[in-house]
Design an enzyme around this catalytic site. Structure first.
Site, PDB file in Angstrom:
ATOM      1  N   SER A  53     -51.836 -30.898  36.932  1.00 36.84           N
ATOM      2  CA  SER A  53     -51.537 -31.353  38.293  1.00 36.84           C
ATOM      3  C   SER A  53     -50.189 -30.885  38.809  1.00 36.84           C
ATOM      4  CB  SER A  53     -51.606 -32.884  38.353  1.00 36.84           C
ATOM      5  OG  SER A  53     -52.932 -33.327  38.115  1.00 36.84           O
TER       6      SER A  53
ATOM      7  N   GLU B 103       0.782  -1.226   0.000  1.00 32.85           N
ATOM      8  CA  GLU B 103       0.000   0.000   0.000  1.00 32.85           C
ATOM      9  C   GLU B 103       0.821   1.288   0.000  1.00 32.85           C
ATOM     10  OE1 GLU B 103      -3.443   0.266  -0.070  1.00 32.85           O
ATOM     11  OE2 GLU B 103      -3.413  -1.885  -0.468  1.00 32.85           O
TER      12      GLU B 103
END
Length: 815
Positions: A460, A86
């Site tokens: 229950s 770069e």
């Protein structure tokens, strides 16, 4: 001489014109330039990450995948590769490379349009942090001016650190550390030279040089960078040749979770968004939950296996689709339209033989599925009816059918996606921490979290709360209650209610203990009627239930409340912890992007547990999140002087102990007898089944853990004539508890002070005289001990027919 003077004056004029133009541009643009100082404190977007209690990644949320890295942690080889690719003169220029800009200008003059920008790394930092990607001269001038400012105020190391953490490198990866994990599944520090060069080649064109999308072009870019490094003297020839010889070995390593807990992840995500808004996705929060990976895995497997076993009992509903073509490529393309459901993979039947079938999976692999794994596949007619038993694989499938297969070790089994759903919640009864939670068979199938969202009738499994109210009102496990027919007539109406037991039998006078483990409906109704509905409702609300979820009539005794599995499990914790009310929480710790703990939990704890631990909250504990009351707000307990909170005692600890003793008999003698196969004596629990078997429940515990399981259909319908809490929910509970308690010593709640044990005559419920046949030992609160056979009462004892709060029930007639 005249020509030379003209030329010199012309050059001077051009230079002054350029200088004036640049000065004018600077004066015009500089007031609008952002402050470079902001780069020092800039907050890069980091996703939200959610972990288990043992630091397994559960989920990651956020648009950008980023793991910021400090400059000192960047390998020198990578810096060399990046600069070679770069900006090889980065160390020497002052933010702008004049030769690069002139080269870019020349290209514009030749081609008529912008080809390269001539940007240095510093200029790219200016663009990435402050500017847009617009290609214009004004933006380029801004970029140049900002680059000059950045170079004056920041060091080269700081500039590089900003650059490598911001750049986009494809596949949602922002920054070099994230890219290393995406393409290689490693940290940037663990990559070899060739891999670093590959990453360094991505900033120029993340799509064009992507090693996953275009490996050949990516390799060319990598090799060019390696050549540049060699020519610049960054690497020697041996390393250069070795790196060139490396194959392109990049592959996608997504942020796949280490622990499959999507319902937990969604609960935590919702809490963070509720607290921090959209910043939850970008500010890098790291959330530690209370679930542990081994228990969550056990919960996932137990629920999935239990639902599959139930589903297979009710037959095969046929293939999910059929492909008329015989082209394998077309099969694979079509299979892409079928999503995975839990551990059930879609497949196409490619061949059928007498003892097996061949199944083609989405990845192109082909596997044999044995006939033994298909014998369950009788045709499904309806919930209660099946077709004839298949005699060969050809009776079940044919080539081209789309089926599901389940991988079990090296074997693939024939399967189908269950239609019934379920939920499992496991809590620590001493502080409410969620140990494990699963809200359905597959989050991919449905993200509806039944554990905290599905309000269903508990049947229950709700009765223990009625029995607890009776014990606190003076009843004992030996109290006799009449299990006989009863009818309720609504005054002024023709409506008649004749409740009955599930098997439509009646046992007459029966001890409370026996009535619970045999789940006698009429005993529960009589208890509620005698205690009084208003009194019982107020008592039951102590467990954290809301008034609107509790019907104000006698049907409450049969479990007609509408409650979530989380609410049921929360209520049951009081029986396991000695009578204290706790609230479940999920978030144990929240850290910011810098690893600082910003929220810590301070859940209300059972005093015995708290007293045995440290006096101040552990630094790693986190913000409590309550789901018991649907209170999803995150609680901030980060203050250094936050005091430890103690749970409220809501029932007598002796009542909780006696309830545990009675619920242990449900497993030893009652509807939960299957759990005896676990070989543990410290388990207590209760089944639950609603009318027409639309809901199946089992809640159970020992002193360390409370777990509730629900199973049923999202749109209520019967599970089948012979399906109950003991056949659907209980096996799931057993699979989970067997896994998490494996190797753990038995641990039942300790006996509190004030408990009396006496021999009881089972026919009368009174203290047994010497030689009484079938006498047994029963536990009582000391003030509630029963009278002896001669009627003489001990101090504080209560007769079974002692008056209790006046009932407001409708008139009743006894048959």
């Amino acid at each position: 001489m005249r020509f030379l003077k003209f030329f010199l004056w012309s050059c001077l004029t051009i230079f002054c014109g350029l200088l004036l133009s640049l000065s004018g541009a600077y004066l015009y643009l500089s007031p609008n330039l952002p402050s470079v100082d902001s780069l020092r404190s800039i907050q890069l977007q980091i996703p939200l990450r959610i972990y288990s209690n043992d630091d397994k990644l559960i989920a990651e949320y956020g648009e950008m995948r980023r793991n910021p890295i400090a400059f000192t942690d960047i390998p020198e080889d990578f810096i060399a590769a990046l600069l070679a690719a770069e900006d090889d003169n980065f160390a020497n220029h002052y933010g702008v490379e004049v030769s690069s800009l002139m080269r870019a200008a020349t290209q514009i003059l030749k081609s008529g349009h912008i080809q390269t920008g001539g940007s240095t790394i510093t200029m790219q930092v200016a663009k990435n942090y402050f500017l847009t990607s617009e290609r214009s001269f004004s933006r380029k001038i801004n970029e140049i001016l900002l680059a000059l400012q950045i170079e004056r105020e920041l060091s080269k190391d700081e500039i590089l650190e900003l650059y490598v953490n911001k750049i986009y490198l494809g596949n949602r990866a922002y920054g070099i550390e994230a890219a290393a994990h995406v393409y290689y599944g490693k940290s940037i520090r663990e990559l070899n030279l060739a891999q670093m060069a590959m990453i360094a080649g991505l900033p120029k064109a993340p799509s064009a040089f992507n090693p996953l999308a275009n490996p050949q072009r990516a390799k060319e870019r990598r090799d060019w960078i390696l050549g540049r490094m060699y020519r610049l003297g960054r690497i020697d020839e041996a390393r250069y040749q070795q790196a060139l010889a490396e194959l392109v070995d990049a592959s996608y390593h997504g942020s796949s979770p280490e622990l499959d807990a999507p319902y937990i992840a969604e609960m935590a995500r919702a809490e963070l968004v509720g607290r921090f808004g959209s910043a939850a996705y970008t500010d890098g929060f790291r959330v530690r939950t209370t679930v542990t990976s081994d228990r969550q895995i056990a919960a996932n497997e137990a629920l999935a296996l239990g639902l599959i076993e139930y589903d297979q009992r009710h037959g095969y509903r046929g293939p999910e689709g059929h492909m008329s073509t015989t082209d394998r490529a077309a099969w694979l393309k079509e299979l892409g339209n079928y999503r995975g459901q839990g551990n059930l993979a879609p497949a196409v039947v490619s061949a059928v033989s007498n003892d097996a079938i061949k199944a083609l999976l989405r990845d192109g692999s082909e596997h044999s599925v044995s006939w033994d794994s298909m014998k369950w596949a009788r045709p499904h007619i309806n919930t209660n009816s099946l077709g004839p038993q298949p005699k060969a694989p050809s009776d079940v499938v044919k080539p081209g059918d789309v089926i599901r297969v389940q991988a079990v070790g090296e074997e693939f089994r024939f399967a189908q996606v269950p239609q019934a759903q379920g939920a499992l919640v496991s809590l620590d009864p001493h502080d409410g921490s969620i140990e494990a939670l699963s809200g359905g068979f597959s989050f991919g199938q449905s993200n509806y979290n039944r554990a905290i969202q599905a309000k269903r009738q508990p049947g229950s499994s709700f009765k223990p709360f009625i029995y607890s109210a009776a014990l606190d009102a003076g009843y004992t496990p030996a109290t006799l209650v009449n299990d006989s027919p009863i009818v309720f007539i609504e005054q002024g109406q023709d409506r008649i209610w004749r409740p009955k037991n599930d098997n439509n039998t009646f046992l007459g006078p029966i001890r409370l203990r026996e009535a619970l483990y045999k789940s006698r409906n009429l005993v529960s109704i009589r208890l509620l009627q005698t205690l009084g509905i208003p009194h019982t409702l107020e008592y039951i609300k102590r467990f954290g239930f809301k008034s609107e979820d509790l019907p104000p009539n006698l049907s409450l005794a049969l479990g007609t409340a509408t409650l979530t599995p989380m609410e049921i499990a929360t209520g049951w914790t009081a029986f396991a912890n000695g009578g204290y009310k706790i609230e479940p929480y999920l978030i144990e710790r929240i850290e910011d992007r810098d690893g600082k703990v910003i929220f810590t939990a301070n859940p209300a704890r059972v005093p015995e547990r708290t007293a045995a631990s440290a006096e101040t909250p552990d630094e790693g504990e986190a913000a409590a999140v309550s789901y018991a009351q649907n209170d999803t707000a995150l609680i901030d307990h980060s203050a250094p002087d936050a005091e430890r909170r103690y749970a409220e005692q809501i029932i007598d600890e002796r009542t909780a102990y006696i309830m545990t003793s009675m619920l242990q008999d449900v497993i030893k003698r009652g509807t939960g007898r299957k759990a005896l196969s676990m070989g543990r004596g410290d388990l207590a629990g209760k089944t639950g089944t609603t009318n027409e078997s639309k809901d199946s429940w089992f809640s159970g515990y020992n002193a360390d853990m409370v777990t509730t399981v629900w199973a049923g259909f999202d749109q209520p319908q019967s599970l089948g004539r012979r399906e109950y809490g003991g056949t659907v929910a209980l096996p799931i509970w057993m699979k989970y508890m067997s896994a998490v308690l494996d190797g753990a010593p038995e641990h039942a709640p300790a006996e509190p002070e004030g408990i009396l044990t006496l021999r009881i005559d089972p026919r009368t419920g009174r203290a047994a005289a010497p030689g009484t046949p079938d006498a047994y030992f029963e536990v009582f609160r000391s003030e509630d001990s029963p009278p002896s056979m001669d009627g003489e009462m001990t101090p504080g004892s209560v007769l079974p027919d002692s008056p209790l709060p006046e009932s407001e029930a409708a008139p009743m007639d006894l048959f």
